[in-house]
Enzyme design. Sequence first.
Site, PDB file in Angstrom:
ATOM      1  N   HIS A  16       0.997  -1.507  -0.401  1.00 43.92           N
ATOM      2  CA  HIS A  16       0.110   0.243  -0.244  1.00 43.92           C
ATOM      3  C   HIS A  16       0.916   1.300   0.066  1.00 43.92           C
ATOM      4  O   HIS A  16       0.752   2.012  -1.233  1.00 43.92           O
ATOM      5  CB  HIS A  16      -0.537  -0.156   1.072  1.00 43.92           C
ATOM      6  CG  HIS A  16      -1.788   0.834   1.469  1.00 43.92           C
ATOM      7  ND1 HIS A  16      -2.953   1.779   0.369  1.00 43.92           N
ATOM      8  CD2 HIS A  16      -1.749   1.673   2.335  1.00 43.92           C
ATOM      9  CE1 HIS A  16      -3.417   2.117   0.911  1.00 43.92           C
ATOM     10  NE2 HIS A  16      -2.663   3.089   1.522  1.00 43.92           N
ATOM     11  N   GLU A  54      -1.611  -5.251  -4.209  1.00 44.21           N
ATOM     12  CA  GLU A  54      -2.805  -4.912  -2.650  1.00 44.21           C
ATOM     13  C   GLU A  54      -4.200  -5.744  -3.085  1.00 44.21           C
ATOM     14  O   GLU A  54      -4.547  -6.179  -1.929  1.00 44.21           O
ATOM     15  CB  GLU A  54      -2.478  -3.289  -3.006  1.00 44.21           C
ATOM     16  CG  GLU A  54      -3.009  -2.721  -1.839  1.00 44.21           C
ATOM     17  CD  GLU A  54      -3.661  -1.137  -1.795  1.00 44.21           C
ATOM     18  OE1 GLU A  54      -3.952  -0.272  -0.912  1.00 44.21           O
ATOM     19  OE2 GLU A  54      -2.704  -1.284  -2.839  1.00 44.21           O
ATOM     20  N   ASN A  59      28.702 -20.706  -3.369  1.00 41.03           N
ATOM     21  CA  ASN A  59      29.270 -20.857  -3.138  1.00 41.03           C
ATOM     22  C   ASN A  59      29.335 -22.300  -2.705  1.00 41.03           C
ATOM     23  O   ASN A  59      29.364 -23.616  -3.635  1.00 41.03           O
ATOM     24  CB  ASN A  59      31.196 -20.746  -2.946  1.00 41.03           C
ATOM     25  CG  ASN A  59      32.165 -20.931  -4.346  1.00 41.03           C
ATOM     26  OD1 ASN A  59      32.178 -20.295  -5.186  1.00 41.03           O
ATOM     27  ND2 ASN A  59      32.975 -21.046  -4.237  1.00 41.03           N
TER      28      ASN A  59
END
Lengths: 175, 121, 669
Positions: free
Chosen positions: C45, C67, C403
Amino acid sequence: MEAVTVDEKENVVRDDYLNDGMHDNTGNKDQFVVFQLGSEEYGVNISQAKEIIKPKNITNVPNTPEHVLGVINLRGQIVPVVDMKKRFSIELDADTETDSSRIITVEVNDALIGIKVDGVNEVVWLDQDKLEPAPEVAGGVRQEYLIGIGKIEDRLLVLVDLNKILFEDTDEIKN
Amino acid sequence: MAKKVLVVDDASFMRMMIKNILQGTDYQVVAEAGNGREAVDMYSEHNPDLVTMDITMPDMDGIQAVKKILEIDPGANVIMCSAMGQQAMVIDAVEAGAKDFIVKPFKEDRVIGAIKKVFNE
Amino acid sequence: MDEQYLQMFFDESDEYIQVLNENILALEQDPDDKDVINSIFRAAHSLKGMAATMGFDRLTSLTHKLENALDKIRNDELKLDTEMIDSLFAGLDLITSIVNDIKDSGEELTEVQDYVDELNEMIASHSGEVAVDSVISNTDNADVSVANDVVLDLSNDEKEEILDNKGETDYIYGVLVELEEDSMLKSVRAYMVLKTAAEVGYIVKSSPTRDEIENEDDDNIGREIKFVLISHLAAEELENELFDIIDVQDVKIDNVELDFSEVKKNKAEKSSSSKKSKSSSNKTNVEVSPTVRVDISKLDTLMNMVGELLINKTRLEGLKLEHDTYNDIIGQLDRVTMELHHVVMQIRMVPIGGIFNRFPRMIRDLSKELDKEVDLIIEGAETELDRSIIDELADPLVHLLRNAVDHGIEQKDVRKEKDKPVEGKILLKAYQKGSEILIEVEDDGKGLDGDKLAEKAIEKGITTREDVENMDEREKLHFVFAPGFSTTEEVSDVSGRGVGMDVVKSVVESLDGQIMIESEKDIGTRFTISLPLTLAITQALMVKIDDEIFAIPLNAISETLTITPDRLKQVRGQDVIVLRDKTIPIKEAARQLNLDVEYGKYKELDEIPVVIVKTGERLVGLVIDELLNQQEIVIKSLGKYLLNVEHISGATIVGDGDVALILDVRNIA
């Protein structure tokens, strides 16, 4: 033409050339700081020069080229000092520290660097259009590193390009 | 009847300015103080109808002084005199009970206007 | 749009995007958590509001659609399964993409229509209703128009608030107060307006908000103050109260009519909902703490000034004047500068959690991509670091984490075979230890084999078999940091090309830090990054080498001692000493620095001063001429011209104004 001296505080003075009523507005004039190495006179554009100081305690920095003498403390800022004679590999009475030796702090490439010279003589006005092209070698310095030769009466000033001299590789500069 | 005013500012020049502005009006300057502590003392002594209070002063600032004066007299009328950029402190003062504020440099009409509003005139 | 507002828009958008990220992740873990849903709704919002204000239509419409979906979710009208969550994430990614578009080019470039269509389909399939673009009744925001000039949106929450606070005889007003143009200290006037209003009623919302008034620059507070007020006063009385305030030029009051039936229905439904609502105490709802935004350059200036102050204080102390009050003054100065330093350091400190917070999402996406199960545990997010360090650390940490997932954690079946839990664990931990900050990335994966690494290094010509023979496990592990170690064939697309381990190491070192590896086959691997606590001021040991003073940062020193020549042993031509079961090589500092002195003379001394320093994976004893003292130094750069001097990391100014160089011992031996 009237030369302007360096003032008592050893500040490089930009003289009010055009307003002192003695000179006219012709030509493309610029001020140069004249310094001495051995018996030769050199000049750097005043816009690059900041101040002139007497040599002070230089702290040697290991692993640097020979012409880098070390660093000094300039009001809290660390400034490296380059020995111009060694930079140009001028074999004249190297390492003479006389009363007239000075360090000129210059601003080149966004870096503040001190150049150590045998003496600072004066500040002169030179007409950019009237400079003579530099010969292949002048004052121990090769052509690429020179802006030109300035003539004042019977004196020849080797005008150097600090940017190139300080920031390009060493070995090629010297004779 | 003339209203009594206490002028508080550490600069005598500023106090004089306010006095000059109020000259010839119904608001009469009966006392002056140069810092917060003096202001509180003067307030107890003279019981003015209105206080003009500077904010930054040595030996107790304006905000502290406002708080102390309101402790003595919850109905006290205090107008803060502030400089530009002191909004946070003025908000503090208003929160503490100051009725209004004027900003330096003073304009005569604004000073009088603020004082009149305080007395609902 | 105004530059200043644009920057604020970016800063706040980034924060909201972050909140959304964390909360959608949390929602995935617990789809029933109402608090999380509400946080997501509020963030979306707010984003919508900002986007609309700035005129970014696409972003506004996108956030508006999201929303709506979120509203349905929190009203239990939409099923929250993995598909839906993925869709939310996709929407978030689009939002991020559009914001980035604006950052890069000022324009909204990313297409959103495809996503919106998908979202509509998703809503339809997950709720059995036909999704309609224009939503009706209770998801509509009540627009409060004040004199047709001003509109204050009221969200459902706010409507509920009004319901809760409105008495039978109260009115609901939308008020616009306009201040005189030349009014001084507008923020104080605004404050007084709100204060007056609050005295006669209940302020539901205001623009500017009370917080904004108290914290904003006066220049940012405009002439208009709008608010929604519940009050028993008649409009005319309210108007008079407000006009009483000095500098009020105009007052416009509108009555607000709200449809409360829908709001009431929602409330009833919620409270009778059988689903439990978790307590919000320790959730990932990120609170935007009350802060002041400060230009980093201002902080740097402040830092420099404190540094200067410190230097001069030290110089003053060095004067050792004979005067009664001198010592008092020095004492006070000392205390004040220390406190100032402390405070400034704290201002510069920022919790590392800031860069940590993107990792959970990253690990989630990555592990899904590789079909591995990975649990990321983060500890010490509150650990604070100098802000200049934090930005640099982000990329190296990303690389280490990727990694760990890519090369560290094994595939599910492999882990099963090894009798390990199918879910791999990665621990990201930050903590302070002494004057250092340590950051660990640890995985319980397959570990690194030092010998295999050494073999590879020999193959690549990085080292020779003879050198390898003298190495211990730790030194062999360090080969991963050698430049050129990972070639493009080995670096999978996941870990990324171009950000090799050598780059990680060099970034860490550029921050004056060190990185270490510990690993055990099939058990796991741990990378530890250690960083000095502050960049600019640090504790150092002052030593003399060849008549020059050097400073060695304390965080690089293990210990100092003096030894007698007979303790020197020889191992393959190298001087070593044995210190509590460890064999430590001894090197002459002057020699390592290529200074012009005669080497080896220290062996003729009765007592040899040695500083044991940490150089990455091992300890080395440096022989110096004299141990001086320990003191705080201000680190100054050698400047652009002397950027890369070997073994020298900077300079500092000592008591008498002379320059002392700061040694960088990391590669000194």
